[in-house]
Design an enzyme around this catalytic site. Structure first.
Site: not given
Length: 354
Positions: A49, A52, A115, A153, A161, A164, A166, A168, A299
């Site tokens: 990953c 990680c 993870h 997302n 994609s 793990h 996360h 943005q 939202h």
């Protein structure tokens, strides 16, 4: 109200757009059996990953051995900084071919070194660090960019994609379409009523309580009256706050609590890792004008409808006409209200709590 029991339209005051509601098709509490998903068991650390701790990313950089959150510039960012001292003009005298320069910065925020731990599975102190990281990155980027979008997302179904957990941050000088629409609508409301739209909305929802999923001292979690997605929610500040940089420790801490409750309830609706796209809307930064018409809010747009494997698709009429929903906002709220605040993995024989 008789109107709300028949086919009708509801207007989103934040954007000015409408949603068609057809409650006769699915306007009842969910009484069917929940359908569990055969979710893969992820390790606490995956050597392959790129997110990680200690692992090497695609550009050759190595992640530190981080303990809470980790932030780095997206190796494949959709925006790049404008390296030239003078912006190139893309203006056109033809109304059919209009373009504008777009530059900015994209960052990735790893929520945890683990993870296999999504937001609802994190302890409170770890969630507090996530909120603090959002605040710190917003505050830094807002010094240079007018629009700073913090989002996540969650799940493959939402195009994520990397498993793990996360989020943005995308920052750019132009106002995104959604922020521009919300800015315009909120300012128009403020000029007409002399008060902030979302401040008034919070008070109305608090009094009605029908669509309120959770609230604490500083935050309200609500299925908005104009929701388009089946289990759409908003987290709205109850205080006079326009952006992340204004949050104090108490507001940061109570936001971590609200996130824990909402995301746990989401997972418990269908006993699965509930996918969604979520994002924070801050007032535009670096403007001399007063932003009192704004309130900081998030939202959540989850696609699941009837089970962990049945997704609401925005196609056909939704793409060509306007958003449409069968499950009313009030019914969706009642389902979320009834969902437990104890994560299903804590009660279903799962033993990996580390």
């Amino acid at each position: 109200m008789a109107l709300l029991e028949s086919t009708h339209r509801r207007k989103n005051p934040l954007t000015g757009r409408w949603v068609l509601v057809s409650p006769h098709r699915n306007n009842r509490p969910w009484l069917g059996a929940t359908e569990a998903v055969n979710e893969s068991v992820l390790p606490k650390h995956d050597e392959s990953c790129p997110l990680c701790p200690g692992n090497t990313r695609a550009n050759g950089d190595s992640n530190p051995d981080y303990k809470y959150t980790h932030v780095f510039r997206n190796d494949f960012g959709a925006l790049t900084p404008n390296e030239s001292e003078q912006s190139q003009s893309l203006e056109s005298d033809n109304d059919l071919f209009i373009a504008d320069e777009a530059s900015g910065e994209c960052r990735v925020i790893c929520f945890s070194p683990k993870h296999n731990k999504t937001l609802p599975e994190l302890e409170h102190d770890a969630l507090h660090e996530v909120v603090k990281t959002w605040k710190d990155n917003y505050t830094e980027l807002a010094q240079h960019y007018e629009c700073v979008q913090v989002f996540e997302n969650k799940g493959e179904i939402m195009g994520c994609s990397q498993p793990h957990p996360h989020g943005q941050v995308w920052a750019h000088s132009h106002l995104s379409t959604e922020i521009e629409a919300e800015d315009t609508q909120q300012l128009t409301y403020f000029k007409k009523h002399g008060s902030a739209m979302l401040a008034d909305y919070v008070q109305k929802e608090q009094a009605d309580k029908t669509r309120v999923v959770f609230e604490n001292e500083h935050w309200l979690v609500v299925v908005p009256f104009w929701a388009a997605w089946p289990f759409e929610t908003m987290i709205v500040t109850k205080d006079n706050i326009q952006n992340f940089s204004q949050l104090n420790d108490a507001q940061t801490d109570s936001l971590a609590q609200a996130l824990k409750v909402l995301t746990t309830k989401y997972d418990n609706v269908f006993n699965c890792s509930f996918p969604y796209s979520m994002g924070w809307h801050n007032a535009p930064a670096n403007r001399s004008s007063d932003e009192q018409h704004w309130r900081l809010h998030a939202h959540f747009y989850p696609p699941l409808l009837r089970s962990a494997t049945v997704k609401k698709h925005m196609v056909g009429y939704e793409m060509l006409g306007e958003s449409q929903r069968d499950l009313s906002a009030e019914t969706a709220a009642s389902i979320l209200q009834a969902a437990s605040t104890t994560h299903y993995k804590k009660t279903a024989g799962h033993t990996d709590d580390a």
